[in-house]
Design an enzyme around this catalytic site. Sequence first.
Site, mmCIF file in Angstrom:
data_model
loop_
_atom_site.group_PDB
_atom_site.id
_atom_site.type_symbol
_atom_site.label_atom_id
_atom_site.label_comp_id
_atom_site.label_asym_id
_atom_site.label_seq_id
_atom_site.Cartn_x
_atom_site.Cartn_y
_atom_site.Cartn_z
ATOM 1 C CD GLN A 1 -7.792 2.114 -3.364
ATOM 2 O OE1 GLN A 1 -8.944 2.298 -3.012
ATOM 3 N NE2 GLN A 1 -6.937 3.101 -3.516
ATOM 4 C CG PHE A 2 -2.663 -3.650 -4.829
ATOM 5 C CD1 PHE A 2 -1.306 -3.432 -4.645
ATOM 6 C CD2 PHE A 2 -3.235 -3.296 -6.044
ATOM 7 C CE1 PHE A 2 -0.540 -2.878 -5.657
ATOM 8 C CE2 PHE A 2 -2.483 -2.748 -7.050
ATOM 9 C CZ PHE A 2 -1.129 -2.533 -6.867
ATOM 10 C CB THR A 3 -2.930 1.393 -3.852
ATOM 11 O OG1 THR A 3 -4.297 1.795 -3.812
ATOM 12 C CG2 THR A 3 -2.552 0.952 -5.259
#
Length: 148
Positions: free
Chosen positions: A78-80
């Site tokens: 989850q790059f967010t």
Amino acid sequence: MRAVVQRVKEAAVSVNDEQIAKIGKGMTVFVGIAAGDTIKDVDYIAEKIVGLRIFEDDEGKMNKSIQDIDGEILMISQFTLLGDVRKGRRPSFTQAAPPDEAQKLYEALVDACNQKVKTKKGQFQAQMLVYILNDGPVTILVDSNKNF
């Protein structure tokens, strides 16, 4: 590298309406890979996750690790988690690692955890639906730079 660890009774992940992984009791781990992260960050996060004592013992105290309860891990990229919202309202993701570097470290983290605990994963860079039955709820933040 950042991780959000949630204690779960069960969890699953689907891509394009097809379930690709499911676990029972254990933890769902959302992981964000930052630019500049290395295998050293992978090792730190893996050790911390596997060693977290967030499961209850016979006295109701969080005193057991995922290994102690023979639990499973569902690992979701989850790059967010690297989103920076200090300026304005739209997150900036400049702190996130480029996808090719992030995927290598994500896979290394899955492998490192899987050596100690059964670990399943989501699909890197896919639009996923994640089902979580959070137990507690218990949510722990882990950062390899020890920012929190």
